[in-house]
Design an enzyme around this catalytic site. Structure first.
Site, PDB file in Angstrom:
ATOM      1  N   CYS A  76      31.759  41.078  10.282  1.00  0.00           N
ATOM      2  CA  CYS A  76      33.016  41.388   9.596  1.00  0.00           C
ATOM      3  C   CYS A  76      33.913  40.154   9.680  1.00  0.00           C
ATOM      4  CB  CYS A  76      33.676  42.591  10.257  1.00  0.00           C
ATOM      5  SG  CYS A  76      35.283  42.956   9.556  1.00  0.00           S
ATOM      6  N   HIS A 168      26.115  41.658  -0.016  1.00  0.00           N
ATOM      7  CA  HIS A 168      27.215  41.697  -0.991  1.00  0.00           C
ATOM      8  C   HIS A 168      26.649  41.598  -2.412  1.00  0.00           C
ATOM      9  CE1 HIS A 168      30.414  41.251   2.029  1.00  0.00           C
ATOM     10  NE2 HIS A 168      29.483  40.571   2.689  1.00  0.00           N
ATOM     11  N   GLU A 217      34.001  48.375   0.096  1.00  0.00           N
ATOM     12  CA  GLU A 217      33.189  48.067   1.281  1.00  0.00           C
ATOM     13  C   GLU A 217      32.189  49.174   1.595  1.00  0.00           C
ATOM     14  OE1 GLU A 217      34.651  46.634   4.997  1.00  0.00           O
ATOM     15  OE2 GLU A 217      36.341  45.646   4.027  1.00  0.00           O
ATOM     16  N   CYS A 226      38.307  41.608   2.515  1.00  0.00           N
ATOM     17  CA  CYS A 226      36.998  41.560   3.180  1.00  0.00           C
ATOM     18  C   CYS A 226      36.611  40.090   3.330  1.00  0.00           C
ATOM     19  CB  CYS A 226      35.962  42.314   2.340  1.00  0.00           C
ATOM     20  SG  CYS A 226      34.299  42.241   3.016  1.00  0.00           S
ATOM     21  N   GLY A 229      33.077  39.302   2.331  1.00  0.00           N
ATOM     22  CA  GLY A 229      33.051  39.460   0.867  1.00  0.00           C
ATOM     23  C   GLY A 229      33.669  38.266   0.163  1.00  0.00           C
TER      24      GLY A 229
HETATM   25  N1  LIG Z   1      31.884  47.250   5.583  1.00  0.00           N
HETATM   26  C1  LIG Z   1      31.197  46.023   5.879  1.00  0.00           C
HETATM   27  C2  LIG Z   1      31.587  45.439   7.210  1.00  0.00           C
HETATM   28  C3  LIG Z   1      33.020  44.982   7.297  1.00  0.00           C
HETATM   29  C4  LIG Z   1      33.327  43.760   6.439  1.00  0.00           C
HETATM   30  C5  LIG Z   1      34.714  43.251   6.678  1.00  0.00           C
HETATM   31  N2  LIG Z   1      35.786  44.065   6.307  1.00  0.00           N
HETATM   32  C6  LIG Z   1      34.930  41.787   6.433  1.00  0.00           C
HETATM   33  O1  LIG Z   1      36.102  41.371   6.487  1.00  0.00           O
HETATM   34  O2  LIG Z   1      33.982  41.038   6.284  1.00  0.00           O
HETATM   35  C7  LIG Z   1      29.672  46.235   5.872  1.00  0.00           C
HETATM   36  O3  LIG Z   1      29.218  47.377   6.015  1.00  0.00           O
HETATM   37  O4  LIG Z   1      28.944  45.243   5.729  1.00  0.00           O
END
Ligand SMILES: N[C@@H](CCC[C@H](N)C(=O)O)C(=O)O
Length: 283
Positions: A76, A168, A217, A226, A229
């Site tokens: 994350c 992603h 997400e 994110c 992301g």
């Molecule tokens: N929901 C994501 C993990 C969290 C990503 C995060 N918010 C970030 O800032 O990178 C997943 O399941 O990969």
């Protein structure tokens, strides 16, 4: 048992951070169940994820992150900045740059100290992007998926797929305000061609060094930002030759600067990390 926690945020992507180096919490409740409970915005503290500080045998410290649905992602990007501030400001780590053990491999945050002596912003070496579809994983006949058609309910949607340790799917749109984040997002997240599901980024290119982003997400829904992301989106934009290697990304929660270093192919991300409040939870 009383559990001390910190509520933190990075660009509005918010987290509950706990120190479980003595593994007292894990002996009582699974992190997966605890995450579902604390992330609930009505019956819990409210967060986009639970972050756990743990000891590591091979690195300075270990990072684990759990989504609001209880699943455990590999990494994350906003969370690692909050984590870096937490371990530095609580004197768990006494260095400005350190090696963190994550499911996505070694991540290296470098903290910048503000006038109050506490961490203000963090620059993170996010490592190398993974492009091979089999490693993302994305089921495809192509080795790398750049603007590849994905059939969603009979319509073709063009996705570029990148992993920053977590998967992603990047979709380029003309207008960020009307991007179908909450309708198309969950359909791509759970599409059968993403066997481990995926995060979904909607990107509107402004210029070769600026873009808008919204994100759906995996395991969380639409969030304000994110970090993995944003990193994956810069990589996707360069693969499509839409941008240069350094971009300012405008997210709902604020701005991030992301750079792809062509010398070592590592992605670097700089942004804020903020403590919202400390609290105690009975578990
Ligand atoms: N929901 C994501 C993990 C969290 C990503 C995060 N918010 C970030 O800032 O990178 C997943 O399941 O990969």
């Amino acid at each position: 048992m009383e559990l001390k926690f910190s509520k933190m945020e990075g660009l509005g992507n918010d987290f509950v951070v706990i120190d479980d180096r003595e593994q007292l919490v894990e002996n009582k409740v699974s992190y997966n169940d605890l995450s579902i409970r604390v992330c609930d915005r009505h019956f819990g503290i409210g967060a986009d994820g639970l972050i756990v500080v743990l000891n590591s045998e091979s690195h300075d410290i270990k990072f684990r992150i759990f989504n609001p649905d209880g699943s455990e992602p590999e990494m994350c990007g906003n969370g690692i900045r909050c984590y870096a501030k937490y371990v530095h400001d609580n004197r768990i780590i006494n260095k400005l740059e350190f090696k963190v053990d994550t499911l996505a491999g070694t991540i290296i945050p470098k903290v910048n100290i503000g006038e109050d002596g506490l961490v203000d912003t963090v620059k993170v070496d996010m490592g190398e992007p993974i492009l091979k579809t089999k490693d993302i994983p994305f089921i495809s006949e192509n080795e790398i998926a750049i603007s590849e058609n994905l059939n969603v309910d009979g319509k073709e949607v063009k996705v570029t797929t990148v992993s920053m340790g977590n998967p992603h799917a990047i979709i380029f749109v003309d207008d960020i305000k009307t991007a179908p984040v909450s309708t198309l997002g969950p359909k791509v997240e759970t599409h059968e061609r993403f066997p481990e599901k995926t995060n979904v980024e909607f990107i509107n290119i402004i210029s070769r060094n600026e873009m808008n982003m919204r994100v759906w997400e995996r395991g969380a829904g639409e969030t304000l930002a994110c970090g993995t992301g944003a990193s994956a989106s810069l990589v996707a934009a360069t693969l499509n030759n839409f941008t240069d290697n350094k971009v300012l990304i405008h997210l709902l929660g604020g701005d991030l600067t992301i750079e792809l270093d062509k010398n070592n192919n590592h992605v670097f991300k700089t942004g804020p990390a903020t403590l919202v409040f400390d609290g105690i939870l009975k578990i």
